[in-house]
Design a protein around this motif. Structure first.
Motif, PDB file in Angstrom:
ATOM      1  N   GLY A 156       2.974 -18.340  -3.835  1.00 19.41           N
ATOM      2  CA  GLY A 156       2.413 -17.806  -2.604  1.00 19.41           C
ATOM      3  C   GLY A 156       1.923 -16.389  -2.826  1.00 19.41           C
ATOM      4  O   GLY A 156       2.170 -15.791  -3.887  1.00 19.41           O
ATOM      5  N   VAL A 157       1.250 -15.850  -1.820  1.00 20.12           N
ATOM      6  CA  VAL A 157       0.651 -14.525  -1.920  1.00 20.12           C
ATOM      7  C   VAL A 157       0.876 -13.740  -0.629  1.00 20.12           C
ATOM      8  O   VAL A 157       1.043 -14.323   0.440  1.00 20.12           O
ATOM      9  CB  VAL A 157      -0.859 -14.621  -2.229  1.00 20.12           C
ATOM     10  N   PHE A 158       0.880 -12.406  -0.755  1.00 19.45           N
ATOM     11  CA  PHE A 158       0.964 -11.528   0.407  1.00 19.45           C
ATOM     12  C   PHE A 158       0.220 -10.241   0.112  1.00 19.45           C
ATOM     13  O   PHE A 158      -0.011  -9.900  -1.057  1.00 19.45           O
ATOM     14  CB  PHE A 158       2.423 -11.263   0.821  1.00 19.45           C
ATOM     15  N   ALA A 159      -0.185  -9.528   1.163  1.00 14.96           N
ATOM     16  CA  ALA A 159      -1.022  -8.337   0.962  1.00 14.96           C
ATOM     17  C   ALA A 159      -0.829  -7.307   2.075  1.00 14.96           C
ATOM     18  O   ALA A 159      -0.388  -7.641   3.174  1.00 14.96           O
ATOM     19  CB  ALA A 159      -2.496  -8.732   0.895  1.00 14.96           C
ATOM     20  N   THR A 160      -1.204  -6.082   1.766  1.00 16.73           N
ATOM     21  CA  THR A 160      -1.266  -4.994   2.737  1.00 16.73           C
ATOM     22  C   THR A 160      -2.677  -4.419   2.712  1.00 16.73           C
ATOM     23  O   THR A 160      -3.410  -4.598   1.737  1.00 16.73           O
ATOM     24  CB  THR A 160      -0.278  -3.860   2.399  1.00 16.73           C
ATOM     25  N   THR A 202      -9.306 -12.021   2.118  1.00 17.88           N
ATOM     26  CA  THR A 202      -9.998 -12.209   0.834  1.00 17.88           C
ATOM     27  C   THR A 202      -9.086 -11.821  -0.320  1.00 17.88           C
ATOM     28  O   THR A 202      -9.136 -12.446  -1.383  1.00 17.88           O
ATOM     29  CB  THR A 202     -11.318 -11.409   0.759  1.00 17.88           C
ATOM     30  N   THR A 203      -8.240 -10.821  -0.107  1.00 19.86           N
ATOM     31  CA  THR A 203      -7.277 -10.451  -1.145  1.00 19.86           C
ATOM     32  C   THR A 203      -6.320 -11.606  -1.408  1.00 19.86           C
ATOM     33  O   THR A 203      -6.051 -11.952  -2.561  1.00 19.86           O
ATOM     34  CB  THR A 203      -6.504  -9.177  -0.742  1.00 19.86           C
ATOM     35  N   LEU A 204      -5.817 -12.224  -0.336  1.00 21.77           N
ATOM     36  CA  LEU A 204      -4.922 -13.368  -0.503  1.00 21.77           C
ATOM     37  C   LEU A 204      -5.606 -14.492  -1.278  1.00 21.77           C
ATOM     38  O   LEU A 204      -5.041 -15.049  -2.221  1.00 21.77           O
ATOM     39  CB  LEU A 204      -4.458 -13.882   0.863  1.00 21.77           C
ATOM     40  N   ILE A 205      -6.813 -14.811  -0.883  1.00 18.83           N
ATOM     41  CA  ILE A 205      -7.542 -15.897  -1.549  1.00 18.83           C
ATOM     42  C   ILE A 205      -7.824 -15.540  -3.008  1.00 18.83           C
ATOM     43  O   ILE A 205      -7.655 -16.377  -3.901  1.00 18.83           O
ATOM     44  CB  ILE A 205      -8.838 -16.235  -0.784  1.00 18.83           C
ATOM     45  N   ASN A 206      -8.228 -14.296  -3.263  1.00 19.48           N
ATOM     46  CA  ASN A 206      -8.491 -13.886  -4.642  1.00 19.48           C
ATOM     47  C   ASN A 206      -7.233 -13.914  -5.501  1.00 19.48           C
ATOM     48  O   ASN A 206      -7.298 -14.219  -6.697  1.00 19.48           O
ATOM     49  CB  ASN A 206      -9.135 -12.495  -4.676  1.00 19.48           C
ATOM     50  N   MET A 207      -6.070 -13.631  -4.913  1.00 21.39           N
ATOM     51  CA  MET A 207      -4.824 -13.710  -5.681  1.00 21.39           C
ATOM     52  C   MET A 207      -4.426 -15.155  -5.958  1.00 21.39           C
ATOM     53  O   MET A 207      -3.692 -15.423  -6.911  1.00 21.39           O
ATOM     54  CB  MET A 207      -3.699 -12.971  -4.955  1.00 21.39           C
ATOM     55  N   PRO A 211      -1.622  -4.422  -2.435  1.00 24.79           N
ATOM     56  CA  PRO A 211      -2.516  -3.827  -1.445  1.00 24.79           C
ATOM     57  C   PRO A 211      -3.922  -4.384  -1.655  1.00 24.79           C
ATOM     58  O   PRO A 211      -4.265  -4.819  -2.759  1.00 24.79           O
ATOM     59  CB  PRO A 211      -2.480  -2.330  -1.765  1.00 24.79           C
ATOM     60  N   SER A 212      -4.699  -4.385  -0.606  1.00 26.86           N
ATOM     61  CA  SER A 212      -6.079  -4.847  -0.679  1.00 26.86           C
ATOM     62  C   SER A 212      -6.965  -3.694  -1.135  1.00 26.86           C
ATOM     63  O   SER A 212      -7.040  -2.658  -0.477  1.00 26.86           O
ATOM     64  CB  SER A 212      -6.528  -5.345   0.691  1.00 26.86           C
ATOM     65  N   TYR A 213      -7.614  -3.860  -2.262  1.00 31.48           N
ATOM     66  CA  TYR A 213      -8.560  -2.877  -2.782  1.00 31.48           C
ATOM     67  C   TYR A 213      -9.926  -3.546  -2.828  1.00 31.48           C
ATOM     68  O   TYR A 213     -10.167  -4.385  -3.690  1.00 31.48           O
ATOM     69  CB  TYR A 213      -8.152  -2.415  -4.174  1.00 31.48           C
ATOM     70  N   PHE A 214     -10.770  -3.204  -1.879  1.00 30.96           N
ATOM     71  CA  PHE A 214     -12.108  -3.790  -1.807  1.00 30.96           C
ATOM     72  C   PHE A 214     -12.051  -5.315  -1.724  1.00 30.96           C
ATOM     73  O   PHE A 214     -12.842  -6.013  -2.343  1.00 30.96           O
ATOM     74  CB  PHE A 214     -12.971  -3.325  -2.985  1.00 30.96           C
ATOM     75  N   GLY A 215     -11.072  -5.841  -0.966  1.00 30.65           N
ATOM     76  CA  GLY A 215     -10.947  -7.276  -0.779  1.00 30.65           C
ATOM     77  C   GLY A 215     -10.350  -8.012  -1.955  1.00 30.65           C
ATOM     78  O   GLY A 215     -10.451  -9.238  -2.043  1.00 30.65           O
ATOM     79  N   ASN A 216      -9.718  -7.290  -2.845  1.00 32.60           N
ATOM     80  CA  ASN A 216      -9.138  -7.903  -4.032  1.00 32.60           C
ATOM     81  C   ASN A 216      -7.784  -7.268  -4.314  1.00 32.60           C
ATOM     82  O   ASN A 216      -7.426  -6.263  -3.711  1.00 32.60           O
ATOM     83  CB  ASN A 216     -10.074  -7.726  -5.231  1.00 32.60           C
ATOM     84  N   MET A 217      -7.039  -7.857  -5.248  1.00 33.66           N
ATOM     85  CA  MET A 217      -5.759  -7.272  -5.634  1.00 33.66           C
ATOM     86  C   MET A 217      -5.991  -5.973  -6.394  1.00 33.66           C
ATOM     87  O   MET A 217      -7.059  -5.753  -6.977  1.00 33.66           O
ATOM     88  CB  MET A 217      -4.942  -8.256  -6.464  1.00 33.66           C
ATOM     89  N   ALA A 218      -5.000  -5.109  -6.374  1.00 37.86           N
ATOM     90  CA  ALA A 218      -5.069  -3.831  -7.081  1.00 37.86           C
ATOM     91  C   ALA A 218      -5.150  -4.063  -8.588  1.00 37.86           C
ATOM     92  O   ALA A 218      -4.569  -5.018  -9.119  1.00 37.86           O
ATOM     93  CB  ALA A 218      -3.850  -2.983  -6.744  1.00 37.86           C
ATOM     94  N   SER A 219      -5.848  -3.182  -9.265  1.00 47.18           N
ATOM     95  CA  SER A 219      -6.086  -3.353 -10.703  1.00 47.18           C
ATOM     96  C   SER A 219      -4.806  -3.411 -11.544  1.00 47.18           C
ATOM     97  O   SER A 219      -4.784  -4.161 -12.527  1.00 47.18           O
ATOM     98  CB  SER A 219      -7.029  -2.269 -11.224  1.00 47.18           C
ATOM     99  N   PRO A 220      -3.710  -2.687 -11.237  1.00 46.19           N
ATOM    100  CA  PRO A 220      -2.518  -2.830 -12.079  1.00 46.19           C
ATOM    101  C   PRO A 220      -1.939  -4.251 -12.071  1.00 46.19           C
ATOM    102  O   PRO A 220      -1.509  -4.749 -13.109  1.00 46.19           O
ATOM    103  CB  PRO A 220      -1.528  -1.826 -11.478  1.00 46.19           C
ATOM    104  N   LEU A 221      -1.977  -4.903 -10.914  1.00 46.00           N
ATOM    105  CA  LEU A 221      -1.486  -6.284 -10.848  1.00 46.00           C
ATOM    106  C   LEU A 221      -2.448  -7.214 -11.576  1.00 46.00           C
ATOM    107  O   LEU A 221      -2.035  -8.073 -12.352  1.00 46.00           O
ATOM    108  CB  LEU A 221      -1.305  -6.723  -9.396  1.00 46.00           C
ATOM    109  N   LYS A 222      -3.738  -7.032 -11.359  1.00 47.58           N
ATOM    110  CA  LYS A 222      -4.740  -7.870 -12.032  1.00 47.58           C
ATOM    111  C   LYS A 222      -4.676  -7.688 -13.546  1.00 47.58           C
ATOM    112  O   LYS A 222      -4.783  -8.661 -14.302  1.00 47.58           O
ATOM    113  CB  LYS A 222      -6.142  -7.543 -11.536  1.00 47.58           C
ATOM    114  N   LYS A 223      -4.458  -6.444 -13.984  1.00 47.62           N
ATOM    115  CA  LYS A 223      -4.353  -6.163 -15.424  1.00 47.62           C
ATOM    116  C   LYS A 223      -3.204  -6.962 -16.041  1.00 47.62           C
ATOM    117  O   LYS A 223      -3.354  -7.554 -17.108  1.00 47.62           O
ATOM    118  CB  LYS A 223      -4.144  -4.665 -15.640  1.00 47.62           C
TER     119      LYS A 223
END
Length: 190
Positions: free
Chosen positions: A102-106, A116-121, A70-82
């Motif tokens: 590849g990447v996908f988002a909601t 921006t979430t896609l690009i950040n991922m 999911p998009s959280y403030f234009g970025n990936m969610a913290s559990p995935l980033k962690k």
């Protein structure tokens, strides 16, 4: 068998639905298998994961990887980033180099930061040395979508209360993205 890892985080189930569509697209390619994985969550009100929790070995074993969030403030969610942040040794060892990704988002609003979430991922995937694979405009759903999808990857607009289901164009883009990455992974492995 060519293994394509679909790694996602989903708080309300929308990203999980997209991940399962990606897996269906992957498995339309003969000789390809989808590995559906998720991450542990420390966010409030998150649903308990129903899919297998990712390990670093899953990343090593895959021939390609698709990540979704999911998009959280234009970025990936913290559990995935962690989780991604904990895989520095895979970056250092080069074990992910040369694999398609590849990447996908909601998102809860139509302009909720999906691109921006896609690009950040994509950034950690580039650091891993992976090949970024998007969606070409030969996928006609990109031309007709009124809700989600971009050449960077499939997206879904869920609405603020997550009441909006995945529409036919979003579904087609998920299936196409999974298939496209699987086909490339199979060609590279041949």
């Amino acid at each position: 068998m060519t293994k394509v890892l679909v790694l996602y985080y989903s708080k309300r189930g929308n990203t999980q639905k997209m991940a399962r569509l990606m897996a269906r697209g992957i498995e339309t390619v003969e000789g390809c298998e989808a590995m559906l994985r998720t991450v542990e969550s420390d966010l409030p009100d998150a649903e308990k994961p129903s899919d297998v929790i990712i390990t670093e070995q899953d990343m090593i074993d895959c021939d390609a990887m698709i990540i979704g969030s999911p998009s959280y403030f234009g970025n990936m969610a913290s559990p995935l980033k962690k989780f991604i942040d904990s895989t520095g040794n895979l970056w250092f060892s080069g074990q992910m180099e040369g694999k398609p990704a590849g990447v996908f988002a909601t998102a809860s609003s139509l302009h909720g930061g999906q691109e921006t979430t896609l690009i950040n991922m994509m950034i950690p995937l580039l650091h891993f040395g992976m090949y970024i694979v998007g969606l070409p405009y030969s996928e006609k759903s990109l031309l007709y979508t009124e809700s989600g999808g971009s050449p960077y990857g499939a997206t879904h607009w869920a609405d603020f209360q997550s009441n909006r289901g995945i529409d036919k164009n979003e579904k087609q883009l998920c299936l196409a993205q999974g298939k496209r990455i699987a086909e490339l992974a199979k060609k590279l492995g041949a």
